[in-house]
Design an enzyme around this catalytic site. Structure first.
Site, PDB file in Angstrom:
ATOM      1  N   SER A  54       0.834  -1.203   0.000  1.00 42.67           N
ATOM      2  CA  SER A  54       0.000   0.000   0.000  1.00 42.67           C
ATOM      3  C   SER A  54       0.870   1.255   0.000  1.00 42.67           C
ATOM      4  CB  SER A  54      -0.949  -0.049   1.203  1.00 42.67           C
ATOM      5  OG  SER A  54      -1.912   0.964   1.138  1.00 42.67           O
ATOM      6  N   HIS A  86      -7.490  -5.602   0.210  1.00 37.63           N
ATOM      7  CA  HIS A  86      -6.306  -4.811   0.533  1.00 37.63           C
ATOM      8  C   HIS A  86      -5.562  -5.350   1.744  1.00 37.63           C
ATOM      9  CE1 HIS A  86      -4.112  -1.103  -0.347  1.00 37.63           C
ATOM     10  NE2 HIS A  86      -4.025  -0.868   0.955  1.00 37.63           N
TER      11      HIS A  86
END
Length: 391
Positions: free
Chosen positions: A161, A366
């Site tokens: 990320s 995610h």
């Protein structure tokens, strides 16, 4: 209303009889070094000082397999994310295979809340940073420390990320670091944010208004560790199925993507013992600007300061043509932050075609990149394949 307020209201409004308050599991309370020891490895802790004075904790589990490997976490996160899955985690898996593993932290989180001169509790100066500084200064300092400590000429890196965004910042603004990174694995790559969907896109569009409120309230640090509000959230979100259903299913899943198969209620309690951790308000402002302007660009201070900082009225885009190190991009179809369309944009602007893989489980989100209960089945084969390619 932000997600923190929503979480508190939803939880405290439930009948008290639904809660059976219990102590969080041991892994939720142990720090990085303690988790390393629990799972069979002694951990070295090093203080790394950046060019602008921030003091970052860098964790190291020594090994001798093909040179040093640095892992970098995402926003509101810390190095803990790579070890909280215990024997299944990145850190322990790599260490068990003999890798020389290093886990870094960026400024502002619980392992990066120190400075040579600035006090994080004494005004906004400490918190005047975004992911740009985390890449330009923090990542550079961590890499240089590892190279000096090991005598190696280059290292391999893995980012998740924001941990990928700071790589693209560093490699484009200080291109000499392309020679210092032998290969980079980007998990849930973040650069372009052109194709976000609600509720993330809604928050990004309204962040300018939210930011004005936070700035007026003197909130330069977001989600301060051990603050009363964060302690309450972490406590309530750790209360079995109720905390899981409200905090993960209702609050977090619309942001990260819903995947109940890989983040189970018991482990959600462990996650909440380590996440979220503090960061700067400006970090979110910068990401919102990237989304709003549809440009992976430096921080927009406004025309007057932009001209002073950049000698132009709008902030310059990061020149990704300068990113020449070997890269492996690994994305998830159900990731609401690193959208496949945005990863495709990134692929087209990198000068060297990266290795690219979309995770097979359709629900892969995610958070799964660091926390899924089957990373060894679906993710690690591509990690080790990429590491081998870098050799």
């Amino acid at each position: 209303m932000n997600s923190i307020s929503t979480t508190i209201i939803l939880l405290v409004s439930l009948p008290a009889s639904l809660f059976v308050l219990h102590t969080r599991s041991e892994d939720a309370k142990l720090n990085f070094t303690e988790l390393g020891m629990k799972y069979g490895h002694s951990v070295e802790e090093h203080d790394v000082v950046t060019e602008d004075g921030y003091i970052l904790t860098l964790f190291h589990i020594p090994g001798d397999t093909k040179g040093p490997l640095l892992l970098m976490h995402g926003l509101f996160d810390s190095a803990d994310t790579f070890i909280i899955r215990g024997n299944l985690s990145f850190i322990i898996t790599l260490a068990n295979k003999g890798y020389d593993v290093w886990a870094g932290n960026t400024r502002g989180n619980k392992y990066g809340r120190r400075h040579k001169y600035l006090d994080p509790d004494a005004g906004p100066k400490f918190w005047d940073f975004s992911f740009h500084e985390a890449g330009y200064y923090d990542l550079a300092a961590l890499i240089d420390f590892i190279l000096e400590s090991t005598g190696e000429q280059s290292i391999k890196t893995i980012g998740h990320s924001q941990g990928t965004a700071i790589h693209f910042v560093l490699l484009s603004t200080r291109p000499e670091y392309n020679e210092k990174i032998k290969g980079f694995i980007a998990l849930a790559p973040i650069a372009f944010l052109n194709n976000l969907i609600p509720p993330v896109s809604t928050v990004a569009k309204k962040w300018q208004v939210i930011n004005k409120f936070l700035k007026a309230s003197g909130m330069d640090e977001l989600l301060r560790d051990h603050s009363a509000a964060l302690d309450l959230i972490q406590l309530l979100c750790s209360q079995g199925l109720i905390g899981y259903d409200v905090c993960y299913v209702l609050i977090s899943s619309p942001i990260f993507g819903f995947d109940p198969e890989r983040i189970e209620p018991d482990f959600w309690e462990v996650i909440m013992g380590h996440f979220p951790t503090s960061t700067s308000r400006r970090s979110l402002v910068h990401f919102a600007q990237v989304s709003d302007k549809k440009r992976f660009a430096q921080y927009d201070y406004g025309t007057v300061r932009n001209f002073r900082e950049y000698k132009q009225l709008i902030p310059p885009s990061y020149n990704l043509e300068k990113v020449t190190t070997k890269i492996s991009l690994i994305a998830g179809e159900n990731d609401n932050l690193s959208r496949l369309k945005d990863v495709d944009i990134l692929r087209t602007v990198l000068p060297k075609e990266p290795k690219y893989h979309v995770m097979e489980p359709i629900l892969w989100n995610h958070v799964d990149f660091t926390c899924a209960n089957d990373m060894d089945v679906y993710l690690y084969p591509y990690i080790f394949s990429s590491l081998q390619d870098f050799e």
